[in-house]
Scaffold this motif. Structure first.
Motif, mmCIF file in Angstrom:
data_model
loop_
_atom_site.group_PDB
_atom_site.id
_atom_site.type_symbol
_atom_site.label_atom_id
_atom_site.label_comp_id
_atom_site.label_asym_id
_atom_site.label_seq_id
_atom_site.Cartn_x
_atom_site.Cartn_y
_atom_site.Cartn_z
ATOM 1 N N PRO A 166 3.933 5.728 12.628
ATOM 2 C CA PRO A 166 4.414 4.433 12.146
ATOM 3 C C PRO A 166 3.390 3.306 12.214
ATOM 4 C CG PRO A 166 5.430 5.016 14.249
ATOM 5 C CD PRO A 166 4.681 6.216 13.798
ATOM 6 N N HIS A 167 2.329 3.468 13.002
ATOM 7 C CA HIS A 167 1.307 2.425 13.116
ATOM 8 C C HIS A 167 0.317 2.446 11.949
ATOM 9 C CE1 HIS A 167 -0.387 6.085 14.806
ATOM 10 N NE2 HIS A 167 -1.581 5.596 14.527
ATOM 11 N N VAL A 168 0.367 3.495 11.119
ATOM 12 C CA VAL A 168 -0.569 3.620 9.994
ATOM 13 C C VAL A 168 0.037 2.981 8.749
ATOM 14 C CG1 VAL A 168 -1.815 5.226 8.489
ATOM 15 C CG2 VAL A 168 -1.584 5.727 10.934
ATOM 16 N N ARG A 169 -0.724 2.108 8.137
ATOM 17 C CA ARG A 169 -0.279 1.417 6.919
ATOM 18 C C ARG A 169 -0.485 2.333 5.716
ATOM 19 N NH1 ARG A 169 -3.645 -3.380 4.193
ATOM 20 N NH2 ARG A 169 -2.108 -4.085 2.677
ATOM 21 N N VAL A 170 0.524 2.399 4.825
ATOM 22 C CA VAL A 170 0.417 3.194 3.600
ATOM 23 C C VAL A 170 0.430 2.239 2.411
ATOM 24 C CG1 VAL A 170 1.425 5.012 2.171
ATOM 25 C CG2 VAL A 170 1.594 5.155 4.668
ATOM 26 N N THR A 171 -0.630 2.285 1.599
ATOM 27 C CA THR A 171 -0.717 1.442 0.400
ATOM 28 C C THR A 171 -0.978 2.339 -0.796
ATOM 29 O OG1 THR A 171 -3.100 1.081 0.660
ATOM 30 C CG2 THR A 171 -1.629 -0.508 1.721
ATOM 31 N N ARG A 172 -0.922 1.732 -1.980
ATOM 32 C CA ARG A 172 -1.275 2.484 -3.168
ATOM 33 C C ARG A 172 -2.013 1.562 -4.115
ATOM 34 N NH1 ARG A 172 4.112 3.876 -6.588
ATOM 35 N NH2 ARG A 172 3.896 2.225 -8.116
ATOM 36 N N ILE A 177 -0.874 -4.271 -15.938
ATOM 37 C CA ILE A 177 -1.470 -4.507 -17.247
ATOM 38 C C ILE A 177 -2.990 -4.430 -17.160
ATOM 39 C CG2 ILE A 177 -1.675 -6.195 -19.105
ATOM 40 C CD1 ILE A 177 1.058 -7.284 -18.134
ATOM 41 N N PRO A 178 -3.617 -3.573 -17.969
ATOM 42 C CA PRO A 178 -5.085 -3.479 -17.952
ATOM 43 C C PRO A 178 -5.717 -4.777 -18.442
ATOM 44 C CG PRO A 178 -4.084 -1.625 -19.126
ATOM 45 C CD PRO A 178 -3.009 -2.630 -18.884
ATOM 46 N N GLN A 193 5.968 -2.252 -13.286
ATOM 47 C CA GLN A 193 5.029 -2.128 -12.174
ATOM 48 C C GLN A 193 4.215 -3.410 -12.004
ATOM 49 O OE1 GLN A 193 4.951 0.277 -10.051
ATOM 50 N NE2 GLN A 193 6.238 1.785 -11.066
ATOM 51 N N SER A 194 3.865 -4.036 -13.129
ATOM 52 C CA SER A 194 3.102 -5.283 -13.063
ATOM 53 C C SER A 194 3.901 -6.375 -12.365
ATOM 54 C CB SER A 194 2.740 -5.756 -14.474
ATOM 55 O OG SER A 194 1.949 -4.806 -15.119
ATOM 56 N N MET A 195 5.181 -6.455 -12.673
ATOM 57 C CA MET A 195 6.031 -7.454 -12.040
ATOM 58 C C MET A 195 6.254 -7.118 -10.568
ATOM 59 S SD MET A 195 7.638 -10.251 -12.271
ATOM 60 C CE MET A 195 7.762 -10.577 -14.031
ATOM 61 N N ARG A 196 6.442 -5.851 -10.287
ATOM 62 C CA ARG A 196 6.719 -5.435 -8.905
ATOM 63 C C ARG A 196 5.516 -5.687 -7.989
ATOM 64 N NH1 ARG A 196 8.088 0.742 -6.973
ATOM 65 N NH2 ARG A 196 8.350 0.290 -4.783
ATOM 66 N N PHE A 197 4.317 -5.422 -8.486
ATOM 67 C CA PHE A 197 3.112 -5.574 -7.663
ATOM 68 C C PHE A 197 2.330 -6.828 -8.048
ATOM 69 C CE2 PHE A 197 4.136 -1.035 -7.585
ATOM 70 C CZ PHE A 197 4.199 -0.843 -6.218
ATOM 71 N N ARG A 198 3.069 -7.897 -8.428
ATOM 72 C CA ARG A 198 2.404 -9.142 -8.789
ATOM 73 C C ARG A 198 1.683 -9.712 -7.574
ATOM 74 N NH1 ARG A 198 7.798 -9.831 -8.276
ATOM 75 N NH2 ARG A 198 8.565 -11.619 -7.103
ATOM 76 N N GLN A 199 0.641 -10.491 -7.838
ATOM 77 C CA GLN A 199 -0.219 -11.010 -6.770
ATOM 78 C C GLN A 199 -0.248 -12.518 -6.802
ATOM 79 O OE1 GLN A 199 -3.822 -9.114 -8.039
ATOM 80 N NE2 GLN A 199 -3.449 -7.283 -6.822
#
Length: 201
Positions: A166-172, A177-178, A193-199
């Motif tokens: 549980p101490h290890v962070r999992v990212t992707r 949009i390209p 996906q673009s909306m979900r992972f907006r920055q």
């Protein structure tokens, strides 16, 4: 049509086993090899033999290499706490060519696909566990693509890591949009996906 000589037919059959090569293409390739000078044809055969004899699988990242450990795993300058998971070796090559990732890799050897007989024990998950048990990995980066198999594999690994480490962070890798693309040409999943992972900007 006249039957091919046995040696030619054998070569055509073997070339046809390559991805994307049908019998007609294989025959053209075989005919080309016959036109080559003998030393060039023998050189090709020797290269294929050397490919099997001189390559090995890295015991740490499961990538194809000339040495064990491979040059990436033996590079002390790489970020030891970041581990990028890729499905196959060619994905690792693409990541390395981009030059932006300076951590370590693990080649899973495929993606989960029960219908095709690819189950968790078919992948290099034992190597992943060994790596996590060493305690030096603080982040796992999933670079598996956006297919259904990739999503299934990513979810399986995320659940496994959260449960056991549980101490290890999992990212992707971020998806969306390209650069240089117009919004009106994007498919719904890409927009989602673009909306979900907006920055933040």
């Amino acid at each position: 049509m006249q039957k091919l000589p046995r040696s030619m037919q054998l070569l055509v059959d073997r070339l046809s086993d390559l991805p994307g090569i049908g019998p007609k293409s294989a025959l053209r390739m075989a005919m080309t090899l016959l036109k080559w000078p003998e030393d060039k044809t023998r050189g090709l055969g020797q290269s294929i033999t050397d490919l099997r004899d001189q390559l090995c699988i890295c015991s740490q990242c499961a990538a194809l290499a000339d040495t064990d450990p491979c040059s990436i795993c033996s590079d002390a300058m790489r970020e030891q706490d970041k581990l990028c998971l890729v499905s196959e070796w060619d994905s690792l090559l693409v990541m390395e060519e981009s030059g932006f990732f300076k951590g370590r890799y693990l080649v899973l050897g495929g993606l989960l696909s029960p219908l095709d007989g690819v189950r968790p024990d078919s992948l290099e998950l034992d190597k992943l566990r060994e790596n996590l048990q060493s305690g030096q990995t603080s982040e796992i980066i999933l670079a598996l693509g956006t297919t259904l198999e990739a999503e299934t594999t990513g979810s399986y690994i995320k659940n496994m890591v959260e449960k056991e480490y549980p101490h290890v962070r999992v990212t992707r890798l971020a998806q969306g949009i390209p650069l240089g693309s117009d919004l009106k040409f994007m498919d719904k999943e890409t927009l989602k996906q673009s909306m979900r992972f907006r920055q933040n900007i």
